[in-house]
Design a protein around this motif. Structure first.
Motif, PDB file in Angstrom:
ATOM      1  N   UNK A  59      -0.591  14.558   3.749  1.00  0.00           N
ATOM      2  CA  UNK A  59      -1.142  15.428   2.703  1.00  0.00           C
ATOM      3  C   UNK A  59      -1.990  14.647   1.698  1.00  0.00           C
ATOM      4  N   UNK A  60      -1.789  13.316   1.659  1.00  0.00           N
ATOM      5  CA  UNK A  60      -2.583  12.483   0.759  1.00  0.00           C
ATOM      6  C   UNK A  60      -3.950  12.142   1.345  1.00  0.00           C
ATOM      7  N   UNK A 105      -8.859  16.617   3.823  1.00  0.00           N
ATOM      8  CA  UNK A 105      -9.099  17.307   5.095  1.00  0.00           C
ATOM      9  C   UNK A 105     -10.304  16.739   5.830  1.00  0.00           C
ATOM     10  N   UNK A 106     -11.350  16.387   5.077  1.00  0.00           N
ATOM     11  CA  UNK A 106     -12.550  15.845   5.708  1.00  0.00           C
ATOM     12  C   UNK A 106     -12.268  14.514   6.391  1.00  0.00           C
ATOM     13  N   UNK A 107     -11.536  13.629   5.688  1.00  0.00           N
ATOM     14  CA  UNK A 107     -11.203  12.325   6.261  1.00  0.00           C
ATOM     15  C   UNK A 107     -10.280  12.497   7.465  1.00  0.00           C
ATOM     16  N   UNK A 130      -7.297   3.530   3.272  1.00  0.00           N
ATOM     17  CA  UNK A 130      -7.251   4.536   4.326  1.00  0.00           C
ATOM     18  C   UNK A 130      -6.575   4.002   5.583  1.00  0.00           C
ATOM     19  N   UNK A 131      -6.096   2.769   5.540  1.00  0.00           N
ATOM     20  CA  UNK A 131      -5.538   2.128   6.720  1.00  0.00           C
ATOM     21  C   UNK A 131      -4.354   2.907   7.277  1.00  0.00           C
ATOM     22  N   UNK A 132      -3.531   3.433   6.400  1.00  0.00           N
ATOM     23  CA  UNK A 132      -2.327   4.133   6.854  1.00  0.00           C
ATOM     24  C   UNK A 132      -2.665   5.414   7.609  1.00  0.00           C
ATOM     25  N   UNK A 133      -3.918   5.913   7.467  1.00  0.00           N
ATOM     26  CA  UNK A 133      -4.303   7.154   8.138  1.00  0.00           C
ATOM     27  C   UNK A 133      -4.375   6.978   9.649  1.00  0.00           C
ATOM     28  N   UNK A 188       0.794  -1.212   0.000  1.00  0.00           N
ATOM     29  CA  UNK A 188       0.000   0.000   0.000  1.00  0.00           C
ATOM     30  C   UNK A 188       0.827   1.262   0.000  1.00  0.00           C
ATOM     31  N   UNK A 189       2.148   1.125   0.147  1.00  0.00           N
ATOM     32  CA  UNK A 189       3.030   2.294   0.183  1.00  0.00           C
ATOM     33  C   UNK A 189       4.161   2.123  -0.829  1.00  0.00           C
ATOM     34  N   UNK A 190       5.120   1.257  -0.512  1.00  0.00           N
ATOM     35  CA  UNK A 190       6.203   0.976  -1.453  1.00  0.00           C
ATOM     36  C   UNK A 190       5.759  -0.071  -2.465  1.00  0.00           C
ATOM     37  N   UNK A 191       5.089  -1.113  -1.972  1.00  0.00           N
ATOM     38  CA  UNK A 191       4.529  -2.156  -2.845  1.00  0.00           C
ATOM     39  C   UNK A 191       3.134  -1.711  -3.272  1.00  0.00           C
TER      40      UNK A 191
END
Length: 202
Positions: A87-88, A91-93, A118-121, A28-31
């Motif tokens: 930043x990805x 703002x609402x989320x 959205x897991x990384x949030x 989800x990030x590098x892969x």
């Protein structure tokens, strides 16, 4: 169906436990494949005998736990990488997760794990709002113990139950497998997302 995902399966079949740990942690990030899909694929290749069941399950849990812990640490430190990831998030989320994190940290961390994309949030916001280390590590580990085995065993039992019904080539098996897991991931993410916003509206 994208050949990249099929290549991802073939590639994972060649990796050691350490390699699979790194892939799950970076998913989800590098892969460029989400963590839930990587876990299902790892469960699938485990059922094929490329790695052993229980060691791989432990590796899967630790990989998910470690990845979120790293993001949490980066966010608390205010690193540039964490700021770039934040930043990805719209703002609402971000504001929504921040508010829910302050209201009920464990429930928010647990539910956010099941929302693909959205897991990384969750660890980023937890670090941003100053969740204590001890609380985060405890909640993060408990949610990883639910999340990782759930998707891992979808892949593992999928092959165990229907492999005898699929007599086509290996590539066709992979395509059928991918179609089903993508539908499952989308369905689970939609249900969890609706539950979170429904709870918020009440």
């Amino acid at each position: 169906m994208s050949p990249d995902i099929i290549n991802h399966i073939v590639w994972l079949e060649q990796l050691s436990y350490l390699g699979l740990f790194l892939v799950i942690a970076a998913s989800g990030h590098i892969v460029p494949i989400s963590e839930d899909i990587s876990l299902i694929i790892v469960g699938y290749i485990t059922s094929l005998g490329y790695v052993s069941l229980w060691p791989m399950l432990v590796v899967s849990i630790l990989a998910s736990f470690t990845a979120d812990t790293v993001f949490f640490w980066l966010s608390k430190k205010g690193s540039r990488f964490a700021l770039m990831l934040e930043r990805h998030i719209s703002n609402n989320i971000f504001d929504y997760v921040k508010r829910k994190m302050q209201e009920n940290t464990f429930r928010t961390m647990f539910l956010m794990r099941f929302v693909s994309g959205l897991r990384f949030a969750s660890p980023l916001v937890a670090g941003y709002v100053g969740v204590p280390w001890k609380k985060f590590l405890t909640f993060n580990f408990l949610s990883a113990c639910a999340f990782s085995p759930f998707f891992f065993f979808i892949g593992y039992f999928f092959h165990q139950k229907i492999s005898s019904l699929i007599s086509a080539t290996s590539t066709v098996k992979h395509v059928v497998f991918i179609i089903i897991i993508v539908v499952l991931v989308i369905a689970i993410g939609s249900v969890v997302k609706r539950k979170m916003f429904r709870t918020d509206s009440n």
